[in-house]
Design a protein around this motif. Structure first.
Motif, PDB file in Angstrom:
ATOM      1  N   PHE A 263       0.836  -1.201   0.000  1.00 61.38           N
ATOM      2  CA  PHE A 263       0.000   0.000   0.000  1.00 61.38           C
ATOM      3  C   PHE A 263       0.870   1.251   0.000  1.00 61.38           C
ATOM      4  N   LYS A 264       0.387   2.250  -0.729  1.00 66.94           N
ATOM      5  CA  LYS A 264       1.070   3.540  -0.821  1.00 66.94           C
ATOM      6  C   LYS A 264       0.167   4.652  -0.292  1.00 66.94           C
ATOM      7  N   GLN A 265       0.767   5.810  -0.097  1.00 64.66           N
ATOM      8  CA  GLN A 265      -0.028   6.987   0.249  1.00 64.66           C
ATOM      9  C   GLN A 265      -1.071   7.225  -0.835  1.00 64.66           C
ATOM     10  N   LEU A 266      -2.320   7.376  -0.431  1.00 64.39           N
ATOM     11  CA  LEU A 266      -3.394   7.534  -1.411  1.00 64.39           C
ATOM     12  C   LEU A 266      -3.214   8.806  -2.238  1.00 64.39           C
ATOM     13  N   MET A 267      -2.773   9.870  -1.603  1.00 66.93           N
ATOM     14  CA  MET A 267      -2.692  11.169  -2.284  1.00 66.93           C
ATOM     15  C   MET A 267      -1.375  11.374  -3.010  1.00 66.93           C
ATOM     16  N   SER A 268      -0.503  10.370  -3.019  1.00 64.60           N
ATOM     17  CA  SER A 268       0.778  10.557  -3.713  1.00 64.60           C
ATOM     18  C   SER A 268       0.545  10.712  -5.211  1.00 64.60           C
ATOM     19  N   GLY A 269       1.152  11.715  -5.795  1.00 71.72           N
ATOM     20  CA  GLY A 269       1.018  11.957  -7.224  1.00 71.72           C
ATOM     21  C   GLY A 269      -0.252  12.672  -7.641  1.00 71.72           C
ATOM     22  N   VAL A 270      -1.113  13.021  -6.674  1.00 73.14           N
ATOM     23  CA  VAL A 270      -2.367  13.700  -7.006  1.00 73.14           C
ATOM     24  C   VAL A 270      -2.089  15.190  -7.237  1.00 73.14           C
ATOM     25  N   LEU A 271      -2.717  15.759  -8.257  1.00 76.90           N
ATOM     26  CA  LEU A 271      -2.532  17.182  -8.544  1.00 76.90           C
ATOM     27  C   LEU A 271      -3.061  18.026  -7.393  1.00 76.90           C
ATOM     28  N   PRO A 272      -2.446  19.159  -7.104  1.00 77.43           N
ATOM     29  CA  PRO A 272      -2.895  20.025  -5.995  1.00 77.43           C
ATOM     30  C   PRO A 272      -4.375  20.392  -6.142  1.00 77.43           C
ATOM     31  N   GLY A 273      -5.078  20.360  -5.025  1.00 73.06           N
ATOM     32  CA  GLY A 273      -6.493  20.713  -5.016  1.00 73.06           C
ATOM     33  C   GLY A 273      -7.422  19.557  -5.311  1.00 73.06           C
ATOM     34  N   GLY A 274      -6.876  18.401  -5.648  1.00 74.57           N
ATOM     35  CA  GLY A 274      -7.710  17.256  -5.957  1.00 74.57           C
ATOM     36  C   GLY A 274      -8.133  16.500  -4.709  1.00 74.57           C
ATOM     37  N   SER A 275      -9.256  15.819  -4.808  1.00 71.42           N
ATOM     38  CA  SER A 275      -9.744  14.985  -3.703  1.00 71.42           C
ATOM     39  C   SER A 275     -10.522  13.814  -4.285  1.00 71.42           C
ATOM     40  N   PHE A 276     -10.520  12.721  -3.555  1.00 68.26           N
ATOM     41  CA  PHE A 276     -11.233  11.526  -3.999  1.00 68.26           C
ATOM     42  C   PHE A 276     -12.696  11.608  -3.557  1.00 68.26           C
ATOM     43  N   GLN A 277     -13.599  11.331  -4.485  1.00 70.34           N
ATOM     44  CA  GLN A 277     -15.040  11.427  -4.241  1.00 70.34           C
ATOM     45  C   GLN A 277     -15.685  10.035  -4.304  1.00 70.34           C
ATOM     46  N   GLN A 278     -16.767   9.873  -3.557  1.00 67.09           N
ATOM     47  CA  GLN A 278     -17.554   8.631  -3.527  1.00 67.09           C
ATOM     48  C   GLN A 278     -16.718   7.431  -3.067  1.00 67.09           C
ATOM     49  N   CYS A 279     -15.828   7.675  -2.127  1.00 65.74           N
ATOM     50  CA  CYS A 279     -14.993   6.589  -1.617  1.00 65.74           C
ATOM     51  C   CYS A 279     -15.608   5.899  -0.403  1.00 65.74           C
ATOM     52  N   TYR A 280     -16.375   6.626   0.391  1.00 60.68           N
ATOM     53  CA  TYR A 280     -16.800   6.090   1.680  1.00 60.68           C
ATOM     54  C   TYR A 280     -18.199   5.490   1.611  1.00 60.68           C
ATOM     55  N   ASP A 281     -18.332   4.337   2.224  1.00 53.53           N
ATOM     56  CA  ASP A 281     -19.571   3.563   2.221  1.00 53.53           C
ATOM     57  C   ASP A 281     -20.543   4.161   3.246  1.00 53.53           C
ATOM     58  N   PRO A 282     -21.766   4.529   2.827  1.00 49.71           N
ATOM     59  CA  PRO A 282     -22.708   5.168   3.756  1.00 49.71           C
ATOM     60  C   PRO A 282     -23.591   4.188   4.522  1.00 49.71           C
ATOM     61  N   ARG A 283     -23.298   2.884   4.497  1.00 49.74           N
ATOM     62  CA  ARG A 283     -24.250   1.912   5.045  1.00 49.74           C
ATOM     63  C   ARG A 283     -24.507   2.130   6.536  1.00 49.74           C
ATOM     64  N   LEU A 284     -23.484   2.461   7.322  1.00 47.30           N
ATOM     65  CA  LEU A 284     -23.723   2.663   8.749  1.00 47.30           C
ATOM     66  C   LEU A 284     -24.505   3.942   9.002  1.00 47.30           C
ATOM     67  N   LEU A 285     -24.263   4.967   8.186  1.00 46.94           N
ATOM     68  CA  LEU A 285     -25.067   6.187   8.277  1.00 46.94           C
ATOM     69  C   LEU A 285     -26.529   5.885   7.963  1.00 46.94           C
ATOM     70  N   VAL A 286     -26.763   5.110   6.899  1.00 45.46           N
ATOM     71  CA  VAL A 286     -28.130   4.731   6.524  1.00 45.46           C
ATOM     72  C   VAL A 286     -28.776   3.909   7.635  1.00 45.46           C
ATOM     73  N   LEU A 287     -28.014   3.006   8.219  1.00 47.11           N
ATOM     74  CA  LEU A 287     -28.532   2.165   9.289  1.00 47.11           C
ATOM     75  C   LEU A 287     -28.979   3.008  10.484  1.00 47.11           C
ATOM     76  N   VAL A 288     -28.128   3.915  10.921  1.00 50.84           N
ATOM     77  CA  VAL A 288     -28.479   4.767  12.069  1.00 50.84           C
ATOM     78  C   VAL A 288     -29.677   5.642  11.724  1.00 50.84           C
ATOM     79  N   MET A 289     -29.685   6.211  10.517  1.00 51.67           N
ATOM     80  CA  MET A 289     -30.785   7.076  10.100  1.00 51.67           C
ATOM     81  C   MET A 289     -32.112   6.315  10.099  1.00 51.67           C
ATOM     82  N   ASN A 290     -32.117   5.125   9.495  1.00 47.49           N
ATOM     83  CA  ASN A 290     -33.364   4.364   9.418  1.00 47.49           C
ATOM     84  C   ASN A 290     -33.822   3.886  10.789  1.00 47.49           C
TER      85      ASN A 290
END
Length: 638
Positions: free
Chosen positions: A241-268
């Protein structure tokens, strides 16, 4: 005197069974009493029902459910339909994975990757970014996978690694972990290394720059997962495994990476409390059941892995869910009509009013406890109630004893409640028929009785048709278990074939060749052909079809020969660059015994020539190299 005492004991036993059969003089089935110290809260639902007419209450419920659905949709659907991406670089491809292995990374065990592992991995680039769902701390293998001379099952499948970097890859300052063997489950390895959250999943970057490694040591993991598996010999591929942000252009961010299932569970869970508290038993039952079903299929334990790059997978998930939803609703109606309606009945009589807070504090949370079976009871070391599975899981007998004691306690309590209500004879007949039916099914030739947890819930819920607090408790957890099984696995058969129960375990149809020994002077490794006692007109044709021999060296196919009974190992190790180089490197830098030998693991099996169709393989024989000492494998197949 003794005879008189015996007659007295006999009379008491007779009276006991007569009372058991006839029931109490005054049958009663009292509703769950209201909580005296919370009387005002107990009365709020009734007060609101009297204050507002039915049409206003219905409109309010419809509006609330629409708001709830909109919130659920807005959280779940983006994760399922929008591919993960890097905000300022659309060319970066992120692969959505399940918790277990992906064929892009490693196609399977034995010879699945072809000779010299030519089909694995599929990536042209040295670096790969992928997304993992939540709950990958249970990235277990439930089928046997051989690693050298080990037989791995019922545990996390990750080999080597660890976040304490002691095996530095040259010229890579972004390295986070030691190398993992390349067939390790990527998401499970990420949780083991601490770069993936078991609660919310996430994205991770791996590199294949290290390629072959001489050994993989066992390392402790994060989040309470198993230690990684040790393999102290060479393997062709590895990743770290490497640093996730290595080589990423400045200002960039990863989207839709995190699973919302526990949030949905608590909400419901939270949004369901007002419905259960303020609504009638029927409304509570149906809304909670429907919400629980779709929460399970779309969020907490989907039956289909969804790849947002492929819209058809989302359609498949919804199609499979709808396929299971309609028959599930029919069973829910039957359970409601014959059992749950009595428990959740809303009486207008002052002395028979049920407690709405009992639904909220007992029935509702225990429903979710059963529904979330993959997070709760599945964590117990009991996979299936078969003797072979119980033997293979440490602690399974103790866990099974705990489960049986809990079910037995519940059965005794509910049997007394049923007797107290004057319905014992009827239910005794019903359950006698259930047991008789199970015994008949268990005798069917070629099939094995499989009482799935959804079936167990269906069998036990009718016995909870009383009105006390225990019925609320047992019905809640059993209803959740029923929906968990029906939503995740469908209405699986109560009697299954032996083959289907094996999953990807050895089939035992073809016996693999048996090693006879290794001659260090000639370099010849010999094996035995098909024993004559196993040959018949049918099996002879089958063995003739699987006429080629496949030899695995350290779990990768390195030799294929047709109708042979020996191979020159010295020539194989010398002439194959994929073997000669790692062997020389291992003799220099690998794990050696006191005599300077490394261990090499050999397994043998059969295959159909010019295909990737294999029989079972043998267990691993251990060749110490270069001394040539060879330990024959133990009996059995992999």
């Amino acid at each position: 005197m003794v005879a008189k005492r015996q007659r007295g004991i006999g009379a008491k036993i007779s009276r006991f069974f007569r009372a058991l059969w006839q029931g109490p003089w005054e049958p009663r089935d009292d509703p769950a009493p209201q909580i005296a110290c919370l009387q005002r809260l107990e009365e709020i639902p009734e007060v609101l029902n009297k204050r507002y007419p039915a049409n206003i209450r219905i409109a309010g419920l419809v509006f609330y459910l629409m708001f709830w659905f909109g919130l659920f949709y807005s959280i779940v659907m983006p994760y399922l339909s929008v591919p993960p991406h890097l905000s300022n670089d659309p060319e970066v491809h992120i692969i959505p994975l399940s918790c277990t292995s992906s064929s892009q990374f490693w196609k399977g065990k034995n010879g699945a990757c072809g000779t010299d592992g030519e089909f694995c991995p599929e990536f042209k680039s040295d670096e790969v970014i992928f997304r993992c769902p939540a709950l990958c701390d249970r990235a277990w293998t439930y089928s046997l996978i051989p690693i050298g001379d080990q037989r791995i099952k019922y545990r996390g499948y990750f080999i080597g690694g660890g976040d304490q970097v002691t095996e530095k890859v040259e010229d890579d300052d972004d390295q986070l972990t030691n190398p993992y063997r390349a067939d390790s489950y990527p998401c499970g390895s990420g949780v083991h290394a601490g770069v993936i959250s078991p609660f919310f999943g996430g994205c991770a970057r791996i590199s294949y720059k290290s390629k072959e490694r001489e050994f993989f040591k066992s390392e402790k993991g994060h989040y309470g997962v198993d230690d990684s598996i040790e393999f102290l010999s060479f393997f062709k591929y590895s990743y770290y495994f490497k640093q996730l942000m290595s080589g990423v252009l400045p200002g960039g961010s990863f989207q839709q990476c995190y699973d919302p299932r526990l949030l949905v569970l608590v909400m419901n869970f939270v949004l369901g409390i007002p419905v259960v508290y303020l609504s009638s038993g029927a409304v509570s039952y149906w809304i909670t059941s429907i919400v629980g079903f779709w929460t399970h299929t779309l969020a907490t334990d989907p039956p289909v892995h969804v790849d947002p790059y492929d819209p058809d997978t989302l359609s498949d998930l919804i199609s499979v869910s709808l396929e299971r939803f309609l028959p599930t609703c029919f069973i829910l109606y039957v359970l409601w009509h014959f059992s749950s309606r009595r428990t959740l009945f809303d009486s207008t009589e002052p002395d028979e009013k049920s407690s709405p807070l009992t639904k909220v504090f007992l029935w509702y949370p225990l429903f979710w406890l059963g529904l979330l079976n993959n997070m709760t009871f599945d964590r117990l070391p009991v996979d299936r109630l078969t003797l072979s599975d119980l033997k293979e899981q440490p602690g399974s007998i103790l866990a099974l004893a705990f489960i049986i004691s809990c079910i037995g306690t519940g059965v005794v309590i509910q049997a007394y409640k049923i007797w107290l209500s004057g319905r014992f004879r009827k239910y005794l007949l019903v359950y006698a028929l259930f047991i008789f039916g199970l015994v008949v099914l268990a005798q069917l030739p070629g099939l094995t009785l499989r009482v799935h947890h959804y079936i167990l819930a269906m069998l036990l819920i009718p016995g909870c048709s009383t009105r006390g607090r225990t019925a609320f408790m047992f019905q809640g957890i059993l209803l959740g278990l029923f929906l968990s099984g029906a939503a995740r696995w469908g209405l699986a058969a109560i009697a299954e074939t032996v083959t289907s129960l094996k999953r990807d375990d050895p089939r035992g149809i073809l016996v693999p060749p048996e090693f006879l020994g290794y001659n260090n002077e000639t370099g010849i490794l010999n094996w035995k052909g098909v024993p004559e006692e196993l040959l018949s007109p049918i099996t002879s044709r089958l063995y003739e079809k699987y006429s080629a021999i496949s030899l695995l060296v350290n779990d990768i196919e390195q030799y294929v020969g047709e109708k042979t009974q020996s191979v020159n190992i010295t020539e194989l190790f010398t002439n194959s660059t994929s073997l000669s180089r790692p062997i020389a490197k291992s003799l220099r830098d690998g794990i050696k015994d006191d005599n300077g030998n490394i261990e090499i693991y050999l397994r043998i099996g059969r295959k159909i020539p010019n295909t990737q169709v294999y029989s079972d393989f043998s267990n691993a024989g251990i060749l110490k190299w270069p001394s040539g000492d060879f330990t024959l494998p133990v009996k059995g197949s992999t």
